[in-house]
Design a protein around this motif. Sequence first.
Motif, short mmCIF file in Angstrom:
data_model
loop_
_atom_site.label_atom_id
_atom_site.label_comp_id
_atom_site.label_asym_id
_atom_site.label_seq_id
_atom_site.Cartn_x
_atom_site.Cartn_y
_atom_site.Cartn_z
N ALA A 1 0.84 -1.20 0.00
CA ALA A 1 0.00 0.00 0.00
C ALA A 1 0.88 1.25 0.00
CB ALA A 1 -0.93 0.00 1.21
N ARG A 2 1.93 1.24 0.77
CA ARG A 2 2.85 2.38 0.83
C ARG A 2 3.48 2.62 -0.54
NH1 ARG A 2 5.13 6.86 3.63
NH2 ARG A 2 7.26 7.02 2.94
N GLN A 3 3.88 1.54 -1.21
CA GLN A 3 4.49 1.67 -2.53
C GLN A 3 3.50 2.29 -3.53
OE1 GLN A 3 7.50 1.69 -1.49
NE2 GLN A 3 8.23 0.66 -3.31
N GLY A 4 2.24 1.88 -3.43
CA GLY A 4 1.22 2.47 -4.30
C GLY A 4 1.06 3.95 -4.04
N LEU A 5 1.09 4.33 -2.79
CA LEU A 5 0.97 5.75 -2.43
C LEU A 5 2.19 6.53 -2.90
CD1 LEU A 5 -0.65 7.97 -1.07
CD2 LEU A 5 0.36 7.29 1.11
N VAL A 6 3.39 5.95 -2.74
CA VAL A 6 4.61 6.61 -3.21
C VAL A 6 4.52 6.85 -4.71
CG1 VAL A 6 7.09 6.33 -3.58
CG2 VAL A 6 6.12 5.80 -1.35
N THR A 7 4.09 5.86 -5.45
CA THR A 7 3.95 5.99 -6.91
C THR A 7 3.01 7.14 -7.25
OG1 THR A 7 4.42 3.65 -7.23
CG2 THR A 7 3.27 4.79 -9.02
N TRP A 8 1.88 7.21 -6.53
CA TRP A 8 0.91 8.27 -6.77
C TRP A 8 1.51 9.64 -6.48
CZ3 TRP A 8 -2.00 11.26 -3.06
CH2 TRP A 8 -2.99 12.04 -3.64
N VAL A 9 2.22 9.78 -5.35
CA VAL A 9 2.80 11.07 -4.97
C VAL A 9 3.94 11.45 -5.91
CG1 VAL A 9 3.96 12.37 -3.13
CG2 VAL A 9 2.04 10.86 -2.58
N VAL A 10 4.73 10.47 -6.35
CA VAL A 10 5.78 10.76 -7.33
C VAL A 10 5.15 11.35 -8.59
CG1 VAL A 10 7.43 9.68 -8.93
CG2 VAL A 10 7.50 9.10 -6.50
N GLY A 11 4.06 10.77 -9.05
CA GLY A 11 3.37 11.30 -10.22
C GLY A 11 2.83 12.69 -9.98
N MET A 12 2.33 12.91 -8.77
CA MET A 12 1.78 14.21 -8.42
C MET A 12 2.88 15.28 -8.39
SD MET A 12 -0.57 15.19 -5.13
CE MET A 12 0.72 15.27 -3.91
N MET A 13 4.09 14.87 -8.00
CA MET A 13 5.19 15.83 -7.88
C MET A 13 6.02 15.97 -9.15
SD MET A 13 6.59 15.12 -4.01
CE MET A 13 7.74 16.50 -4.04
N ALA A 14 5.75 15.15 -10.14
CA ALA A 14 6.60 15.08 -11.33
C ALA A 14 6.76 16.41 -12.05
CB ALA A 14 6.08 14.02 -12.29
N THR A 15 5.74 17.24 -12.05
CA THR A 15 5.84 18.50 -12.79
C THR A 15 6.54 19.61 -11.99
OG1 THR A 15 3.63 19.15 -12.05
CG2 THR A 15 3.79 18.05 -14.18
N VAL A 16 6.68 19.44 -10.69
CA VAL A 16 7.29 20.50 -9.89
C VAL A 16 8.65 20.12 -9.31
CG1 VAL A 16 5.12 21.63 -9.29
CG2 VAL A 16 6.03 19.86 -7.79
N SER A 17 9.00 18.85 -9.36
CA SER A 17 10.25 18.39 -8.76
C SER A 17 11.19 17.84 -9.83
CB SER A 17 9.96 17.29 -7.73
OG SER A 17 11.16 16.68 -7.30
N LYS A 18 12.46 18.10 -9.65
CA LYS A 18 13.47 17.53 -10.55
C LYS A 18 13.78 16.09 -10.19
CE LYS A 18 15.58 21.93 -11.62
NZ LYS A 18 16.37 22.96 -11.04
N GLN A 19 13.50 15.72 -8.94
CA GLN A 19 13.78 14.36 -8.45
C GLN A 19 12.58 13.84 -7.65
OE1 GLN A 19 17.80 14.38 -6.67
NE2 GLN A 19 17.20 16.33 -5.82
N PRO A 20 11.44 13.67 -8.28
CA PRO A 20 10.25 13.27 -7.52
C PRO A 20 10.40 11.93 -6.80
CG PRO A 20 9.84 13.10 -9.88
CD PRO A 20 11.17 13.78 -9.71
#
Length: 182
Positions: A123-142
Amino acid sequence: MTSKREQVLDAAIELLGTKGSRGLTHRGVDEIAAMPTGSTSNYFRTRETLLAGVAGRLVERDHADWDQLGQLPTPQTAAELIDSAVALLMHSLGPERTRTAARYALFLEAAATEELQAPLLEARQGLVTWVVGMMATVSKQPEIDAPILMDYLDGAILHQLTMPVADFDPRPRITHLVTSLL
């Protein structure tokens, strides 16, 4: 429509989130679910199977939330990411406080119940994947920034659940963290 099994699990989440791990009993779940005595044990014979069921149900409900949140626009700026992080934290401590408390109680159970670790990690990995996607446009290293932000939010939520501050305002710290990361 919610099945009887889901009603039992939702009642277990309610009980775990309000009474803690020690309060989670088959009889207590039956009472909260307004079902005849023995109903919970018909679905979950042991405490361990009940806890595993709760872990699975939390994941189901979290995925439903993520699907809803996934329909919101992806943050395009640091300010929008800060707004999203603050909203998520306050939602976890407000309308979803009981479910959040149940999740943290389950985390502590997982320290002693190895069978719970795999579904919680998934479940944590799924959430990390979601947050990485959410941060992809604002972070250089999501992939690096997302877990850091999530760990901070987890810690802030845990502290506010266990040692609440009356005038809690997470925005300044989240702002500092996000601007430091980005």
